[in-house]
Write a protein that holds these residues in place. Structure first.
Motif, PDB file in Angstrom:
ATOM      1  N   LEU A  79       0.709  -1.255  -0.057  1.00 48.14           N
ATOM      2  CA  LEU A  79      -0.023   0.020   0.012  1.00 48.14           C
ATOM      3  C   LEU A  79       0.769   1.372  -0.131  1.00 48.14           C
ATOM      4  O   LEU A  79       0.704   2.367  -0.563  1.00 48.14           O
ATOM      5  N   LEU A 129       2.530   1.903  -3.392  1.00 50.67           N
ATOM      6  CA  LEU A 129       1.523   2.555  -4.388  1.00 50.67           C
ATOM      7  C   LEU A 129       1.237   3.810  -4.073  1.00 50.67           C
ATOM      8  O   LEU A 129       0.917   4.777  -4.849  1.00 50.67           O
ATOM      9  N   ARG A 148       4.187   5.896  -5.511  1.00 50.38           N
ATOM     10  CA  ARG A 148       4.083   5.760  -6.936  1.00 50.38           C
ATOM     11  C   ARG A 148       2.802   6.616  -7.274  1.00 50.38           C
ATOM     12  O   ARG A 148       3.211   7.596  -8.587  1.00 50.38           O
ATOM     13  N   PHE A 149       1.840   6.787  -6.928  1.00 48.41           N
ATOM     14  CA  PHE A 149       0.518   7.424  -7.423  1.00 48.41           C
ATOM     15  C   PHE A 149       0.500   9.089  -6.757  1.00 48.41           C
ATOM     16  O   PHE A 149      -0.071   9.625  -7.457  1.00 48.41           O
TER      17      PHE A 149
END
Lengths: 55, 223
Positions: free
Chosen positions: B214, B217, B220-221
């Motif tokens: 999590l 992510l 990354r986002f």
């Protein structure tokens, strides 16, 4: 000859609880709770896998 | 889905059934609460396993910067999240232990070296998160946290593994009290206890890896 003072006094255990079979109710509740948690974990895992494959 | 995750679920599921239904030794004071061994003790084993994982990731972070290479920030992320999940299990271990203590020792908390040792351990790791929160620069934060994590792990071993064994303690396994040595733990109980420990460690490891993914992510986002 009997020596009552030498005999091990009995230890209190949940005998009646088991003989009445109600322990299975507890098992069923525990089982549902645990299955729910397990399914939730698997769901989160799949969700993350899906997101990870996104660019 | 990896097989070890399902194995963890299966082992803990088995321990829920066997932990309630199988025969246990009849002992005074403990009575049926002896079954807590299957549910309270695995929390601590899981905490130690996750903290060991966190320590290894911290060491790998520190080594990743060798010979002028860029440091590997993913190791820092792993170390942080493993320590975090470990603290959840520590809290569960503490709360379940307090209920058990109330039923068998007569008090939720005693000034016992084992109990105070676990409390100190929680504070040591609380300081780890405070330290992380107080440094702005990610690389500097990672470096300081990794070094502190090595210290924290050693202190954890001292406070819950060594000190309680050197003095008198009410807690089993310390101060000459029986626990799961060769002659103490009933063989029938072993058949439930060990699977429970392995199962909970696998589930704890799984939750920690979910947190890591999590965080990965998010990095990354959200950047």
């Amino acid at each position: 000859m009997k020596f009552p003072f030498l005999q091990t006094p009995s230890v209190e255990m949940a005998e009646l609880f088991r003989s009445e079979g109600k322990i299975f109710v507890v098992l069923a509740v525990l089982g549902i709770v645990f299955a729910g948690m397990a399914a939730y974990l698997i769901w989160i895992d799949r969700r993350l896998t899906k997101l990870e494959s996104k660019k | 889905m990896k097989a070890w995750k399902l194995l963890g679920l299966a082992l803990v599921g088995y321990s829920l059934y066997a932990g309630l239904m199988f025969e246990v030794p009849r002992l005074f004071i403990l009575n049926e609460t002896i079954r807590n061994l299957y549910f309270h003790v695995p929390m601590w084993f899981t905490m130690i396993a996750l903290l060991s994982g966190s320590l290894v990731y911290s060491l790998r972070f520190l080594r990743s910067g060798d010979a002028g290479k860029a440091v590997d920030m993913s190791r820092d992320r792993q170390a942080k999240n493993f320590a975090e999940v470990a603290m959840v299990f520590a809290l569960l271990g503490l709360l379940t232990g307090m209920i058990w203590a109330k039923a068998t020792w007569g008090a939720y908390w005693t000034a016992d070296p084992k109990l105070n040792g676990t409390a100190v351990t929680l504070l040591i790791y609380a300081a780890y998160f405070v330290l992380r929160g107080s440094v702005e620069d990610p690389e500097k934060r990672a470096q300081l946290a990794a070094v502190y994590n090595v210290f924290a792990f050693v202190m954890m071993i001292v406070f819950i593994g060594i000190l309680p064994r050197m003095t008198d303690s009410l807690h089993p396994g310390n101060g000459g009290n029986p626990a799961f040595g060769n002659y103490d733990l009933d063989n029938g109980m072993r058949m439930v206890f060990y699977p429970a420990v392995i199962g909970w460690i696998l589930i704890g490891w799984w939750i920690a890896t979910l947190r890591v993914r999590l965080a990965q992510l998010q990095d990354r986002f959200l950047k």
